[in-house]
Design a protein around this motif. Structure first.
Motif, PDB file in Angstrom:
ATOM      1  N   CYS A  51      -5.529   7.743   0.370  1.00 42.94           N
ATOM      2  CA  CYS A  51      -5.366   6.638  -0.579  1.00 42.94           C
ATOM      3  C   CYS A  51      -5.246   7.258  -1.967  1.00 42.94           C
ATOM      4  O   CYS A  51      -6.005   8.161  -2.299  1.00 42.94           O
ATOM      5  N   THR A  52      -4.303   6.779  -2.739  1.00 41.61           N
ATOM      6  CA  THR A  52      -4.085   7.371  -4.068  1.00 41.61           C
ATOM      7  C   THR A  52      -4.867   6.646  -5.176  1.00 41.61           C
ATOM      8  O   THR A  52      -4.687   6.954  -6.347  1.00 41.61           O
ATOM      9  N   THR A  53      -5.683   5.676  -4.786  1.00 45.42           N
ATOM     10  CA  THR A  53      -6.401   4.805  -5.744  1.00 45.42           C
ATOM     11  C   THR A  53      -5.431   4.159  -6.746  1.00 45.42           C
ATOM     12  O   THR A  53      -5.762   3.989  -7.913  1.00 45.42           O
ATOM     13  N   CYS A  54      -4.246   3.813  -6.233  1.00 50.21           N
ATOM     14  CA  CYS A  54      -3.183   3.290  -7.110  1.00 50.21           C
ATOM     15  C   CYS A  54      -3.423   1.855  -7.557  1.00 50.21           C
ATOM     16  O   CYS A  54      -2.773   1.371  -8.485  1.00 50.21           O
ATOM     17  N   GLU A  55      -4.315   1.144  -6.873  1.00 46.48           N
ATOM     18  CA  GLU A  55      -4.680  -0.240  -7.226  1.00 46.48           C
ATOM     19  C   GLU A  55      -3.609  -1.281  -6.916  1.00 46.48           C
ATOM     20  O   GLU A  55      -3.705  -2.414  -7.378  1.00 46.48           O
TER      21      GLU A  55
ATOM     22  N   TRP B 242     -13.352   1.691  -2.006  1.00 46.29           N
ATOM     23  CA  TRP B 242     -12.968   3.002  -1.425  1.00 46.29           C
ATOM     24  C   TRP B 242     -13.797   4.124  -2.059  1.00 46.29           C
ATOM     25  O   TRP B 242     -14.259   5.028  -1.383  1.00 46.29           O
TER      26      TRP B 242
ATOM     27  N   THR C  17       0.070   4.292   0.830  1.00 42.26           N
ATOM     28  CA  THR C  17      -0.108   5.252   1.923  1.00 42.26           C
ATOM     29  C   THR C  17      -0.045   4.620   3.312  1.00 42.26           C
ATOM     30  O   THR C  17      -0.008   5.342   4.312  1.00 42.26           O
TER      31      THR C  17
ATOM     32  N   VAL D 241     -10.439  -0.666  -4.796  1.00 40.91           N
ATOM     33  CA  VAL D 241     -10.542   0.757  -5.152  1.00 40.91           C
ATOM     34  C   VAL D 241     -12.002   1.140  -5.401  1.00 40.91           C
ATOM     35  O   VAL D 241     -12.447   2.222  -5.009  1.00 40.91           O
TER      36      VAL D 241
ATOM     37  N   CYS E 103       0.832  -1.213   0.000  1.00 41.56           N
ATOM     38  CA  CYS E 103       0.000   0.000   0.000  1.00 41.56           C
ATOM     39  C   CYS E 103       0.866   1.264   0.000  1.00 41.56           C
ATOM     40  O   CYS E 103       1.762   1.415   0.821  1.00 41.56           O
TER      41      CYS E 103
ATOM     42  N   CYS F 189      -3.149  -2.571  -4.056  1.00 39.72           N
ATOM     43  CA  CYS F 189      -3.842  -3.530  -3.186  1.00 39.72           C
ATOM     44  C   CYS F 189      -4.725  -4.467  -4.005  1.00 39.72           C
ATOM     45  O   CYS F 189      -4.812  -5.661  -3.731  1.00 39.72           O
TER      46      CYS F 189
HETATM   47  S1  SF4 Z   1      -5.317   1.960  -3.733  1.00 39.23           S
HETATM   48 FE1  SF4 Z   1      -4.840   0.395  -2.216  1.00 39.23          FE
HETATM   49  S2  SF4 Z   1      -2.595   0.263  -2.233  1.00 39.23           S
HETATM   50 FE2  SF4 Z   1      -3.124   2.195  -3.234  1.00 39.23          FE
HETATM   51  S3  SF4 Z   1      -3.049   3.711  -1.605  1.00 39.23           S
HETATM   52 FE3  SF4 Z   1      -5.185   3.002  -1.755  1.00 39.23          FE
HETATM   53  S4  SF4 Z   1      -5.353   1.342  -0.266  1.00 39.23           S
HETATM   54 FE4  SF4 Z   1      -3.170   1.701  -0.588  1.00 39.23          FE
END
Ligand code: SF4
Ligand code: SF4
Length: 388
Positions: free
Chosen positions: A72-76, A92, A32, A89, A30, A78
């Motif tokens: 959370c950067t919604t980077c995916e 979230w 963040t 995502v 993750c 996870c």
């Molecule tokens: S998308 Fe997932 S891995 Fe990325 S910052 Fe958010 S919770 Fe963490």
């Protein structure tokens, strides 16, 4: 069950949180989680558990948890590792939308961004008539062309090189394109990612009407965020809004690689440099566009491509996505610095990207850290090589 279950628009989210195996695979990847000082409560796993408790009415949604949901950067990353395939995502984003519905979200800077979007149709609060100021004198859009160039807000107002170069390549290839200037509005990505769905619906409706009125068949954009949003969110929203959606959306990288494979574009000029490519989250993990940029770079004579330790589906994030940079700029800067240093450690002279958000973050980090690595777009290298 708490009214959170209503969040479950796809019919699978409450089921998804039940499937969490608590394996913790999502924790070390993750982006963040490290900002939580090692506390489990900041991991995706903990958030899933908490959400489940909220859905069951066993926990209340506190401001502290709302804050965590936005960290959370919604980077995916996870999503990529989740062994039970929870659409994290998506989860979230649905929950952020619920915080907005309840009046406890989004975070203040996101609200400001939403106000700018509502007033000016872009999150920067720039005037619509300035949207086409990136255009170069030789750019000549063709009215009625089936291909529409969608600039996006960051591409049009801030990081313009990718758009300028992309359109210059179209001109060079004699590919007719149209560009709608100030009639184009924000793709809505920042609104969807921060849960501001009323604004998102308005923007999406406006863009879909524009595309349908113009009769375009294909849209091409330099922005990873715009292309992700139009590919994955627009078809769903078109259904909700009762609008027709029959447009093919492409990121510029997909067009370049096609031109290359067809032999229409031929990189000939040698660029004797060592380069490393950063996979933007919303281009790589979201759209599975990993090979295309590398194929373009590999076709440039003399260019040596070296990979960073974290690349492709495992690439680290630039920190700019999901509204994270807007409200948590210091943390976003740290994320970006870390990624730029990944690039430096390869010994590359060039850090190559294909997303205006990554470019904006990295240019700040490179300047702040006083690094000599040069930031450049795939398309700029391509054009330089073709122009030789
Ligand atoms: S998308 Fe997932 S891995 Fe990325 S910052 Fe958010 S919770 Fe963490
Ligand atoms: S990776 Fe998926 S299944 Fe494992 S703890 Fe994280 S959310 Fe749960």
């Amino acid at each position: 069950m708490d009214s959170w279950s209503k969040v479950d628009n796809q019919g699978d989210l409450s089921f998804s949180v039940d499937t969490c195996a608590r394996c913790g695979f999502c924790k070390p990847v993750c982006t963040t989680h490290p900002f939580g000082g090692g506390f489990e409560a900041f991991s995706p796993r903990a958030k899933v558990h908490y959400i489940k408790q909220v859905m069951r009415g066993k926990e209340k949604l506190t401001p502290q948890w709302v804050d965590r949901l936005y960290q959370c950067t919604t980077c995916e990353r996870c999503v990529e590792v989740c062994q039970t395939e929870i659409p994290l995502v998506h989860l979230w984003e649905e929950l952020r939308a619920e915080t907005v519905r309840r009046g406890i979200g989004p975070m203040p800077m996101h609200r400001k961004m939403g106000e700018a979007v509502d007033e000016h149709n872009n999150p920067y609060g720039e005037p619509a008539e300035e949207r086409s100021r990136w255009m170069l004198p030789h750019h000549r859009p063709t009215e009625g062309a089936e291909l529409l160039v969608f600039g996006g807000c960051t591409g049009s107002y801030r990081m313009t090189a990718m758009l300028q170069t992309g359109v210059s390549i179209l001109q060079r290839m004699d590919i007719p394109y149209y560009y709608a200037g100030g009639k184009e509005v924000c793709c809505s990505s920042p609104m969807i990612r921060t849960g501001q769905l009323e604004s998102a619906a308005r923007l999406i409706g406006s863009n879909i009407d524009l595309f349908n009125d113009l009769g375009v068949k294909t849209i091409v954009t330099p922005c990873a965020g715009c292309s992700k949003t139009m590919k994955s969110d627009y078809p769903v929203w078109a259904g909700k809004l009762g609008k027709e959606w029959a447009v093919e959306v492409r990121h510029f990288s997909e067009l370049y690689v096609e031109l290359l494979r067809d032999g229409r574009i031929k990189p000939v000029r040698r660029i004797g440099k060592k380069a490393t490519y950063h996979d933007p989250c919303h281009l790589g993990r979201s759209q599975r566009i990993f090979d295309e940029p590398r194929e373009i770079l590999s076709a440039i004579p003399g260019l040596t491509l070296v990979e960073m330790e974290y690349s492709r589906d495992n690439a680290r994030c630039c920190g700019a996505g999901g509204g994270f940079k807007g409200h948590y700029p210091m943390m976003a800067e740290e994320v970006s610095d870390k990624r730029v240093l990944d690039a430096v450690h390869t010994g590359a002279e060039l850090l190559v990207t294909m997303c205006p958000f990554c470019q904006a973050s990295f240019s700040q980090s490179i300047e702040k850290l006083g690094l000599s690595i040069k930031l450049i777009g795939v398309e700029e290298l391509l054009l330089q090589s073709v122009e030789g």
